[in-house]
Design an enzyme around this catalytic site. Structure first.
Site, PDB file in Angstrom:
ATOM      1  N   GLU A 238       0.876  -1.178   0.000  1.00 25.90           N
ATOM      2  CA  GLU A 238       0.000   0.000   0.000  1.00 25.90           C
ATOM      3  C   GLU A 238       0.909   1.222   0.000  1.00 25.90           C
ATOM      4  O   GLU A 238       1.441   1.608   1.036  1.00 25.90           O
ATOM      5  CB  GLU A 238      -0.925  -0.009   1.221  1.00 25.90           C
ATOM      6  N   CYS A 272      -1.674   9.336   2.421  1.00 23.82           N
ATOM      7  CA  CYS A 272      -1.379   8.768   1.104  1.00 23.82           C
ATOM      8  C   CYS A 272      -2.480   9.025   0.088  1.00 23.82           C
ATOM      9  O   CYS A 272      -2.245   8.899  -1.115  1.00 23.82           O
ATOM     10  CB  CYS A 272      -1.121   7.270   1.221  1.00 23.82           C
TER      11      CYS A 272
END
Length: 510
Positions: A238, A272
């Protein structure tokens, strides 16, 4: 060294204080011993029942909720300034509905799938069993150091695995608190939390785990994948990326600017899925930029003493963000800092950087290539939807692509012709909102997915089990000697398949 934390002493009572001994960081040489202990327990006890899996999930959730004030304190100390409400919302509350969804659906997800029901009529039984992998290693990030290890750990528990977690050394107070509490709530052969610096992280990535789940930068993700490859350990990455925003010509400019500006400032821009740069129709760029500045000024009338304004996590990240801005300015970019009156920013003591808008960027500037991960928004003009799509596609695939405007033909063209981990329209991170929607990146923004059923599947092996009760073996025809009848059957079957495929091609209008 000891520190205080709080936990509920009973229903309807005030929290009481107890003392938790803060453990020292782990020695890299001890990690293999922890893994061996977990794997031995997994092999000895076999796949856990749904009841045991739910108990592990409940214990992990309770560990967080019982000690939420201690975690809030630790995270605030790690960042310098990070608001209590922001921590509780982003680190804990935001994942609860997804975790509860996972818990509630365990029995259904664990059921074997029967891929060939009709074969039962002739005595052949087939099923695909979701089976646990064994020991899952989770390497956590520093920007959400609690939530982004708990979330995948719940998915791993749901799939029946044991879990080892390597906490980020950047947020050391949170790391050591999590380690101490995990030992209170779990046996280490079920959940082991380890702490330490790059040497521990490197040793962790080199373990012969059954799966590694990593959240962090693309650069470190490459290193994790290299280490895992040596042991053929599968990985889920991720990662981050430069998330683009396209503002449609028919968007509500004031509303879009306000939402994008505030989205950029979540956790001080250290997320993110934060918007990284905005593509705005050229004729609307002045109006949009003015609206962004106005929204930021209204949202943050003060910064240095504002507990809701998140600091850069450490000096290194503070300096890195300022260096990106300075490089852009030196190369001719227009940099506009939205500072409150009477405040001098950036402020090294608090590691706070004012919201900053950067325009007139060129591709030779580092800010156009590196993920910013701070309170800085790049705004660029575009001429036509095709140009915006080309701009996005010429760069590595982002974790999220944003669109601000109606759900019309232009939006559907944008979705169809771009590549990203997810797409959100008119709001921040909406691709993470549905509790059973997979979340993950693609290309440079990651591989694999989790959340809901996707998380259960990520940490499961779909094992096919087939048995026959027939009085003769079906597959014995594959062994020599081959009969004339078999040779004729093979030739006839392949000629028929060939004619069929050629006929389909002849009729195709593609």
């Amino acid at each position: 060294m000891n520190r205080s934390t709080t936990e509920p002493s009973g229903a309807g009572t005030e929290p009481h204080t107890r003392v938790i001994a803060v453990p020292a960081d782990d020695d890299p040489d001890t990690l293999a011993d922890i893994l061996a202990r977990q794997r031995a327990a997994f092999l000895r006890q076999g796949p856990p029942s749904a009841r045991v899996r739910r108990d592990r999930i409940d214990r992990l959730i309770s560990m967080v909720l019982d000690n939420r004030e201690a975690f809030t304190d630790a995270l605030s100390r790690d960042f310098g300034t990070r608001s209590r409400t922001g921590i509780l919302f982003a680190e804990i509350m935001g994942m609860l509905s997804s975790l509860e969804h996972t818990r509630a659906n365990l029995d259904r997800w664990m059921r074997p799938h029967n891929p060939s029901r009709a074969a039962r009529l002739i005595g052949v039984r087939a099923e695909v069993q979701p089976s646990p992998l064994g020991v899952v290693g989770i390497i956590g990030p520093w920007n959400f150091p609690l939530g982004l290890v708990v979330w995948p750990a719940v998915s791993a528990f749901a799939a029946g695995n044991r879990v080892m977690i390597k906490m980020s050394e950047v947020t050391s107070h949170t790391a050591r608190l999590t380690k101490a509490l995990a030992d209170d709530y779990f046996d280490r052969d079920v959940l082991a939390v380890v702490t330490g610096g790059p040497d521990v992280a490197a040793a962790f990535a080199n373990l012969r785990l059954d799966h590694i789940f990593f959240t962090g930068s693309t650069r470190v993700g490459r290193l994790v994948m290299q280490a895992a490859a040596a042991n053929l350990v599968p990985v889920t990455l991720e990662l981050g990326g430069k998330n683009p925003v396209v503002v449609a010509p028919d968007a509500d400019i004031a509303r879009a600017a306000r939402r994008i500006a505030r989205s950029r400032m979540v956790n001080g821009g250290q997320v993110c899925v934060c918007p990284d740069y905005v593509l705005v129709p050229e004729h609307l760029i002045e109006e949009f930029t003015a609206a962004v500045r106005a929204a930021l000024a209204e949202t943050f009338p003060d910064i240095i003493a504002n507990d809701d304004y998140t600091s850069s996590v450490d000096d290194a990240n503070y300096d890195r963000v300022l260096a990106l801005v300075d490089d852009a300015r030196a190369r001719g970019a227009r940099v506009e800092s939205v500072e409150p009156a009477g405040e001098v920013l950036p402020d090294r003591r608090t590691r706070k950087i004012a919201p900053t808008v950067v325009r007139d960027v060129t591709d030779d500037m580092a800010i156009t290539r590196e993920e910013i991960f701070g309170p800085v928004l790049v705004i660029r003009p575009y001429l036509g939807l095709g140009a915006a799509i080309d701009h996005v596609n010429e760069r590595p695939a982002p974790l999220v692509a944003y669109w601000f405007g109606p759900d019309g033909p232009d939006f559907r063209t944008f979705v169809r012709h771009t590549r990203s981990g997810g797409v959100s329209r008119n709001d921040f991170g909406m691709n993470m909102f549905p509790v059973d929607a997979p979340f993950g990146g693609v290309g440079h923004s990651g591989m694999g997915a989790y959340h809901g059923k996707a998380g259960f599947d990520t940490f499961s092996h779909r094992r096919t089990v087939v048995g026959s009760d027939l009085p003769w073996p079906i597959t014995s025809v594959a062994a020599p000697p081959f009969s004339g009848a078999l040779r004729a059957l093979v030739d006839f079957t392949l000629r028929t398949a060939h004619r069929r495929s050629r006929s389909r091609i002849a009729k195709s209008t593609y």
